[in-house]
Design a protein around this motif. Sequence first.
Motif, PDB file in Angstrom:
ATOM      1  N   ALA A   4       0.829  -1.211   0.000  1.00  0.00           N
ATOM      2  CA  ALA A   4       0.000   0.000   0.000  1.00  0.00           C
ATOM      3  C   ALA A   4       0.860   1.256   0.000  1.00  0.00           C
ATOM      4  N   ALA A   5       1.947   1.241   0.789  1.00  0.00           N
ATOM      5  CA  ALA A   5       2.827   2.406   0.866  1.00  0.00           C
ATOM      6  C   ALA A   5       3.551   2.655  -0.453  1.00  0.00           C
ATOM      7  N   ALA A   6       3.903   1.578  -1.146  1.00  0.00           N
ATOM      8  CA  ALA A   6       4.672   1.715  -2.382  1.00  0.00           C
ATOM      9  C   ALA A   6       3.803   2.113  -3.573  1.00  0.00           C
ATOM     10  N   THR A   7       2.544   1.660  -3.580  1.00  0.00           N
ATOM     11  CA  THR A   7       1.707   1.844  -4.775  1.00  0.00           C
ATOM     12  C   THR A   7       0.525   2.788  -4.586  1.00  0.00           C
ATOM     13  N   GLY A   8       0.045   2.925  -3.343  1.00  0.00           N
ATOM     14  CA  GLY A   8      -1.179   3.693  -3.133  1.00  0.00           C
ATOM     15  C   GLY A   8      -2.411   2.989  -3.662  1.00  0.00           C
ATOM     16  N   VAL A   9      -2.317   1.673  -3.850  1.00  0.00           N
ATOM     17  CA  VAL A   9      -3.418   0.881  -4.418  1.00  0.00           C
ATOM     18  C   VAL A   9      -3.794  -0.216  -3.427  1.00  0.00           C
ATOM     19  N   TYR A  10      -5.096  -0.390  -3.176  1.00  0.00           N
ATOM     20  CA  TYR A  10      -5.515  -1.486  -2.316  1.00  0.00           C
ATOM     21  C   TYR A  10      -5.564  -2.794  -3.096  1.00  0.00           C
ATOM     22  N   ASP A  11      -5.520  -3.887  -2.391  1.00  0.00           N
ATOM     23  CA  ASP A  11      -5.446  -5.205  -3.017  1.00  0.00           C
ATOM     24  C   ASP A  11      -6.835  -5.662  -3.456  1.00  0.00           C
ATOM     25  N   ILE A  12      -6.911  -6.168  -4.667  1.00  0.00           N
ATOM     26  CA  ILE A  12      -8.118  -6.781  -5.213  1.00  0.00           C
ATOM     27  C   ILE A  12      -7.793  -8.229  -5.522  1.00  0.00           C
ATOM     28  N   ARG A  13      -8.698  -9.138  -5.193  1.00  0.00           N
ATOM     29  CA  ARG A  13      -8.459 -10.561  -5.469  1.00  0.00           C
ATOM     30  C   ARG A  13      -9.768 -11.322  -5.407  1.00  0.00           C
ATOM     31  N   GLY A  14      -9.685 -12.591  -5.742  1.00  0.00           N
ATOM     32  CA  GLY A  14     -10.801 -13.505  -5.574  1.00  0.00           C
ATOM     33  C   GLY A  14     -10.489 -14.525  -4.495  1.00  0.00           C
ATOM     34  N   TRP A  15     -11.152 -15.702  -4.580  1.00  0.00           N
ATOM     35  CA  TRP A  15     -10.855 -16.860  -3.723  1.00  0.00           C
ATOM     36  C   TRP A  15     -11.518 -16.800  -2.352  1.00  0.00           C
ATOM     37  N   GLY A  16     -12.160 -15.705  -1.982  1.00  0.00           N
ATOM     38  CA  GLY A  16     -12.884 -15.660  -0.722  1.00  0.00           C
ATOM     39  C   GLY A  16     -12.003 -15.425   0.486  1.00  0.00           C
ATOM     40  N   ALA A  17     -12.639 -15.416   1.658  1.00  0.00           N
ATOM     41  CA  ALA A  17     -11.928 -15.129   2.906  1.00  0.00           C
ATOM     42  C   ALA A  17     -10.865 -16.187   3.175  1.00  0.00           C
TER      43      ALA A  17
END
Length: 456
Positions: free
Chosen positions: A27-40
Amino acid sequence: MTPSPAERGLRESATFDRATIAGIRHAAATGVYDIRGWGAKRAVPHFDDLLFLGASMSRYPLEGYRERCDTDVVLGSRNAKYPLHLDTPVTIAGMSFGALSGQAKEALGRGASEVGTSTTTGDGGMTAEERGQSKTLVYQYLPSRYGMNPTDLRKADAIEVVLGQGAKPGGGGMLLGQKISDRVAGMRTLPAGIDQRSACRHPDWTGPDDLAIKILELREITDWEKPVYVKVGATRTYYDVKLAVAAGADVVVVDGMQGGTAATQDVFIEHVGIPTLAAIPQAVQALQELGLHRHGVQLIASGGIRTGADVAKAMALGADAVAIGTAALIALGDNSPEYAAEYEALGSAAGFYDDFQDGRDPAGITTQDPELAARLDPVRAGKQLANYLRVLTMEAQTIARACGKSHVRHLEPEDLVALTIEAAAMARVPLAGTEWIPGNTKRSGAGPSTGRNTHA
């Protein structure tokens, strides 16, 4: 040889573990939050925390090779002229063309049809391949309305009005531009190559009264022939189920937080919604209080169903059927070791790949890249799915017979015990070796109770 951190006396923080530290750095390096699948991915109480009490002296088991144990289920008998008659209670959840390749959608239809169950369209409309290979197809009606048209509604065998998903209840969907091919864009009447967002709520209603009007509209469009499902992400399940039934739903689908095929923000997946294990008893209580459980409105549970034991446990808690998504994709070939080197090249590994949104799936399932999608043989993948569905069904039958049941829907909470206090409280079954159900204090007319459900 260099000593490991533990050998050097270093202790990892439970709060700031390595995955958390990596997330902060990203987050600090990109300013982008993580998006993914596969559930909790966090550990939550689940079906593994329950055990069946097989028959012995006090119960009479059925002989596996001589005495029948049926698995058929009827969905949508409340109002529809033509309810669905399925041979197995294991159905395929909604996954869109766009999120999945055309070959994957065709394979899902082939596999489901081979064993006599249903599959579901997902956002973005109905493809010719899916309809052509699906004996029983449920058409999802979503907030985005992408690809929706009355002709396809009439071609479907049932309609599922989606209010939420287990992976992201209260949130909309997203399909990134790299997966918006010309065909996907044409079906959604949106530009190719541009990120697409699906709304988090339907544009033409604001509450349950408006939902009732919409359900009536859908019935009139389809001449009252098709069952109408309402799907909710598991949150305030007791109240949501009561409102869905009041609006006229024939079937209610409750999707727990382990639902994994939807790609969305990691923070959403891990921190919004409740486990499937906690949601089913709330839904059952709501239907029982309305006098409709097992007798009028059917309940489908989804979110983290993997084995026949999971199927049997969901039904023992009160579901009439289950829906699978992630497990179905794995059966088609998702995360296969066959493509281990390519998963490594993407910075992941076979069994860990969850970047469904990127469209670079080596298995050809969660992609719109023509070369990657061509790797998936719909006929072969459909056979694999059919095999898996048969195994789930037989495993559920095996457990039902061991509990003395001649039909899988005869399984009940009395057949279950819990291994942990949390699972006992959520599932409303006793802690193993005791008669204790934590928090077992019924409340009359004041919302969801913590008392044990018994099937009528």
